[in-house]
Design an enzyme around this catalytic site. Sequence first.
Site, short mmCIF file in Angstrom:
data_model
loop_
_atom_site.label_atom_id
_atom_site.label_comp_id
_atom_site.label_asym_id
_atom_site.label_seq_id
_atom_site.Cartn_x
_atom_site.Cartn_y
_atom_site.Cartn_z
N LEU A 23 0.91 -1.01 0.03
CA LEU A 23 -0.02 0.06 -0.31
C LEU A 23 0.91 1.21 0.02
O LEU A 23 0.90 2.01 0.86
CB LEU A 23 -0.88 0.01 1.18
N HIS A 136 4.41 5.34 1.78
CA HIS A 136 3.25 4.60 2.46
C HIS A 136 2.07 5.18 2.70
O HIS A 136 2.13 6.39 3.17
CB HIS A 136 3.83 3.84 3.82
N HIS A 137 0.70 4.65 2.12
CA HIS A 137 -0.25 5.19 2.35
C HIS A 137 -0.86 5.91 3.73
O HIS A 137 -1.63 6.58 3.92
CB HIS A 137 -1.70 4.47 1.79
N CYS A 138 -0.02 5.30 4.67
CA CYS A 138 -0.40 5.61 6.11
C CYS A 138 0.24 6.83 6.47
O CYS A 138 -0.22 7.69 7.23
CB CYS A 138 -0.01 4.48 7.15
N ASN A 299 -3.96 11.40 6.34
CA ASN A 299 -5.25 11.12 5.34
C ASN A 299 -6.43 11.69 6.01
O ASN A 299 -6.73 11.44 7.09
CB ASN A 299 -5.36 9.34 5.26
#
EC number: 2.3.1.20
Length: 463
Positions: A23, A136-138, A299
């Site tokens: 991800l 990383h999407h986090c 996010n």
Amino acid sequence: MNHLTTLDAGFLKAEDVDRHVSLAIGALAVIEGPAPDQEAFLSSLAQRLRPCTRFGQRLRLRPFDLGAPKWVDDPDFDLGRHVWRIALPRPGNEDQLFELIADLMARRLDRGRPLWEVWVIEGLADSKWAILTKLHHCMADGIAATHLLAGLSDESMSDSFASNIHTTMQSQSASVRRGGFRVNPSEALTASTAVMAGIVRAAKGASEIAAGVLSPAASSLNGPISDLRRYSAAKVPLADVEQVCRKFDVTINDVALAAITESYRNVLIQRGERPRFDSLRTLVPVSTRSNSALSKTDNRVSLMLPNLPVDQENPLQRLRIVHSRLTRAKAGGQRQFGNTLMAIANRLPFPMTAWAVGLLMRLPQRGVVTVATNVPGPRRPLQIMGRRVLDLYPVSPIAMQLRTSVAMLSYADDLYFGILADYDVVADAGQLARGIEDAVARLVAISKRRKVTRRRGALSLVV
């Protein structure tokens, strides 16, 4: 904020649940040559990364999810462990470049280090080179990541993005809570009515999202994924898209999603599948980020789950249906439910939300087929170390049974589409990209020959 939110941590949990998932989100910049040497590039990058401390931090995880992961300074941080150099066989073409991007994006980032990488890619034709940046999407959503990446250019581009980020509207319920007793009863009644209407919309949105996720979609594009990827991309002039917008009173996002719909329709037909009403239920992220939060690395998104009309054969009707469904979805409660759910989750004990997210991730999701995310990019051409960025392609990951994803990014005078797909099941990723370009060209041709008079619609790159 040094701790991950529930949404941020959910991207880590998705990797924990499925070993085939990586991800990371990415951006591929194709740059005029020649490429700088490694020492000069590292020196320039180090200077530009200095204002953002997140690039030098890693995650500290708590055992058994007893607490939210926390960002801490990495005492062993070494820039050289995050910047890699690779070359294509000269002269490298676009297909070879995209094949390499698919391979690099499939590799997971090392959680023992700061969660990002930069790949310098040499050997492109015409002395060009490229940079692939992975986060990383986090660590960030698409808008935050785009602003971070633009910050690596030679000049600050914070005021040059394609559209202003919508300011998140403050809940009227908050003013009721803070205000105590109001002198004017009519104002209190109006506020209470607005709060109740919001609750009703959120409840309706919850039922719509639940129905969308739980209802199986009739598509081969949903199912288990492998650990290999394919990547392809499309590029269309923004002027062409805006012409369609003006002619038919729709948004750039409407045109982009209508083009995606036509391309998926053609792929389904060539696979021998009949396009149905629910064959392309699509996760459309919606930014909740305000202008004041552009520098925050986290996010901030909600979602919509519209059925894109792959069952509609007529291109113009398809565009109008997309516009209508997105308008209804925006006015409905799906976004409100997503916002409310995240707000509640962030107030609950982390072990409880981590357990719930892990359980949901393990359920076989068969209702949603793909994800289509649209991010406003720089309006003016960027430069990196005095060299023009010629193209800027987005990359979004696949997970949770979604075998394809489409990321859209505006840059300078063009709109870019990046398609990431599962290698084993979606051999026609290149066809999806070409189909998007053909679909936009078809809408442009229709707009030139149809004589309709409509008011000029607002052009926006944010849903």
